[in-house]
Every structure is written in C-alpha cells, then in structure tokens.
Design a protein around this motif. Structure first.
Motif, PDB file in Angstrom:
ATOM      1  N   THR A 104      30.998  59.080  39.349  1.00  0.00           N
ATOM      2  CA  THR A 104      31.008  58.111  38.261  1.00  0.00           C
ATOM      3  C   THR A 104      31.683  58.683  37.019  1.00  0.00           C
ATOM      4  N   ARG A 105      31.505  59.974  36.757  1.00  0.00           N
ATOM      5  CA  ARG A 105      32.215  60.590  35.633  1.00  0.00           C
ATOM      6  C   ARG A 105      33.725  60.522  35.845  1.00  0.00           C
TER       7      ARG A 105
ATOM      8  N   ARG B  30      34.974  56.977  35.209  1.00  0.00           N
ATOM      9  CA  ARG B  30      35.042  56.676  33.776  1.00  0.00           C
ATOM     10  C   ARG B  30      36.239  57.368  33.133  1.00  0.00           C
TER      11      ARG B  30
ATOM     12  N   ARG C  80      39.344  55.438  34.105  1.00  0.00           N
ATOM     13  CA  ARG C  80      39.432  54.192  33.345  1.00  0.00           C
ATOM     14  C   ARG C  80      39.918  54.466  31.919  1.00  0.00           C
ATOM     15  N   ALA C  81      39.371  55.496  31.295  1.00  0.00           N
ATOM     16  CA  ALA C  81      39.795  55.846  29.941  1.00  0.00           C
ATOM     17  C   ALA C  81      41.270  56.233  29.914  1.00  0.00           C
TER      18      ALA C  81
ATOM     19  N   ARG D 227      27.756  51.767  35.937  1.00  0.00           N
ATOM     20  CA  ARG D 227      28.102  53.138  35.546  1.00  0.00           C
ATOM     21  C   ARG D 227      29.596  53.422  35.635  1.00  0.00           C
ATOM     22  N   ALA D 228      30.274  52.852  36.629  1.00  0.00           N
ATOM     23  CA  ALA D 228      31.673  53.217  36.869  1.00  0.00           C
ATOM     24  C   ALA D 228      32.607  52.022  36.935  1.00  0.00           C
ATOM     25  N   GLY D 229      32.064  50.831  37.063  1.00  0.00           N
ATOM     26  CA  GLY D 229      32.901  49.664  37.276  1.00  0.00           C
ATOM     27  C   GLY D 229      33.309  49.564  38.739  1.00  0.00           C
TER      28      GLY D 229
END
Length: 261
Positions: free
Chosen positions: A126-127, A130, A133-134, A223-225
């Motif tokens: 999940t990190r 993210r 995505r960023a 959490r992650a989409g």
C-alpha cells in the motif's frame, strides 16, 4: 467480457510474433483485447530463453516500442509489417510494474500500470501504491484516467474462512514450491503450516469468506486505491470444481456488493 493477458513476457519472444499473435486475438474477439506485458523475473525461464537478467529491462522496453510501432502506435520499424492489425487503436497495454521507475516509464508512454504485492507484505504494497499515485500526479497524469492501479492478489472464496483456508492450503503451498524452484531460490516455508503462517503475516491473500473479502477490498481501496482487482484463483493443481465454486461466490457475493458501492 474483455480478454487480458498478464503477462506476455516480451524478452522471450520476437516482437513481430507477439504483435501478430495478439492482434489475431483482438480481431477474433471483436476488439476486446487487454494486453499485459512484463520483462520476466524467473531465473529458470530467463536461462531457458537465453535472456541476460542484466539486460532484460532494456530488451523489454525496446521490444515494447517495436510492438507498439507495428500496431501503428508509434514509429513503424523499418522494413517490418504485420498481419493482421488489431481492431483497436490503440490496444490497451498494461505494464507489470512494481517499482517507481517502471511505473513512471510506463506512464510516460501513456500505458497502464499493473501491480502485485510481489512477495512483500500488505503495508509495503500500500505504501508503494501511494507513492506511485503521488508520482503520477506530480508528473501531471490522472490516475483515474489511467485506471490505476490494477492489483493482483491470490484469491479463494468459500462459505467460511476455515473452509477457504483448508481448501486452498495444499495447492498454494505447492505453487510456492514450484515458483521457488523456477526462480532458483529456496522456499521461504518448509511445510504447509509454516507457509500459511507466513501468508497470514504478509496479509496479501484473499482466502476467506465473502463478507471478509468485501471488507478486505474496501480497506485496500481506502488505503491504496483500486482501479481493477485481479483474483488469481487457479494455482498449484487446485481442483477445477473448487476454482469454479470460488469464482461463483466471488462474482455473486463479493463483486455484486462492491459494484453496488
């Protein structure tokens, strides 16, 4: 129903072969192909096909560029033509990418990104999602337009959590042994029970009942989409009737609820 591959390993094949084979699928299906591609990561396969692991990344991107050119989505390679051509223009292409570098390069080419936990735990996954995505947003991409991310998880659904774990354990452990041997690395667990304990600690399987599966997917989305979820259901010689039963429960009792919001 669209038809997808996850993944065609480009360094193992001539690009013209991939182009013609998958174009034929697109034509025969009336333009319903989703092509997933990857560079390969199993030591035994790389050796079998004579691919140098140190150069496989460069070979992959070169092959992908040639493939897209043969389909008219970029400069056509000089002196090469293929038949048939796909009906779709362009064909949706998903790049198997679990690193920021690969995801950024795929996005830069306007391609979609396919992910999996790749042996890590759920928190790491999940990190990473993210962070991807960023990165996409920082580069001016729209994750929703790219249908990011596509997430693949081992999945088996039964009426109860205990039954799901019991049905799936031996086949999942057998698959773990096979993949360890193919990757020329030692297994991380010596027994089915040890494998189950490690899988529980990683938290990256959906082997449970429908209610808990719904909760897992909702939490993962929060959490992650989630753009797409791929349920890896058949592995390690799992009995076909069990695979069909799991798929039916997933479709009727998990997908229905998730789609209804």
């Amino acid at each position: 129903v669209r038809l997808g591959s996850m993944a065609a390993i480009l360094p193992y094949h001539r690009p013209i072969h991939i182009a013609e084979s998958y174009a034929l699928v697109d034509v025969l299906s009336g333009g319903r192909l989703e092509l997933g591609v990857g560079r390969g990561n199993l030591a035994s396969e790389l050796a079998l096909h004579g691919v140098d692991p140190d150069t496989s990344r460069a070979t992959f991107w070169e092959s992908l560029e040639t493939l897209r050119g043969l389909w008219g989505d970029g400069p056509q390679p000089e002196g090469l033509t293929t038949f048939p051509q796909p009906l779709q223009s362009p064909v949706p292409i998903w790049v198997a990418a679990n690193s920021l570098e690969s995801a950024e390069r795929a996005a830069g080419h306007g391609l979609r990104i396919a992910t999996s936990p790749a042996g890590g735990d759920l928190a790491d996954y999940t990190r990473n999602m993210r962070a991807m995505r960023a990165m996409l947003e920082a580069r001016g991409h729209e994750p929703a337009r790219m249908e990011f991310p596509l997430s693949t998880f081992d999945t088996y659904i039964a009426p109860t959590r205990a039954q799901a774990r019991s049905d799936f354990l031996e086949s999942a452990f057998r698959m773990h042994q096979l993949m360890s041997a193919a990757g020329r690395r030692p297994p991380t667990a010596a027994t089915p029970a040890a494998f189950a304990d490690r899988a529980d600690a990683l938290g990256t399987r959906v082997v449970t009942d429908p209610t808990e599966a719904i909760s897992f997917l909702r939490a993962l989305d929060a959490r992650a989409g989630l753009g797409h979820f791929v349920a890896a259901t058949a592995q390690g010689g799992l009995a076909h009737e069990l695979v069909l039963s799991s798929m039916t429960l997933f479709a009727e009792e998990v997908m229905r609820v998730i789609r209804a919001g």
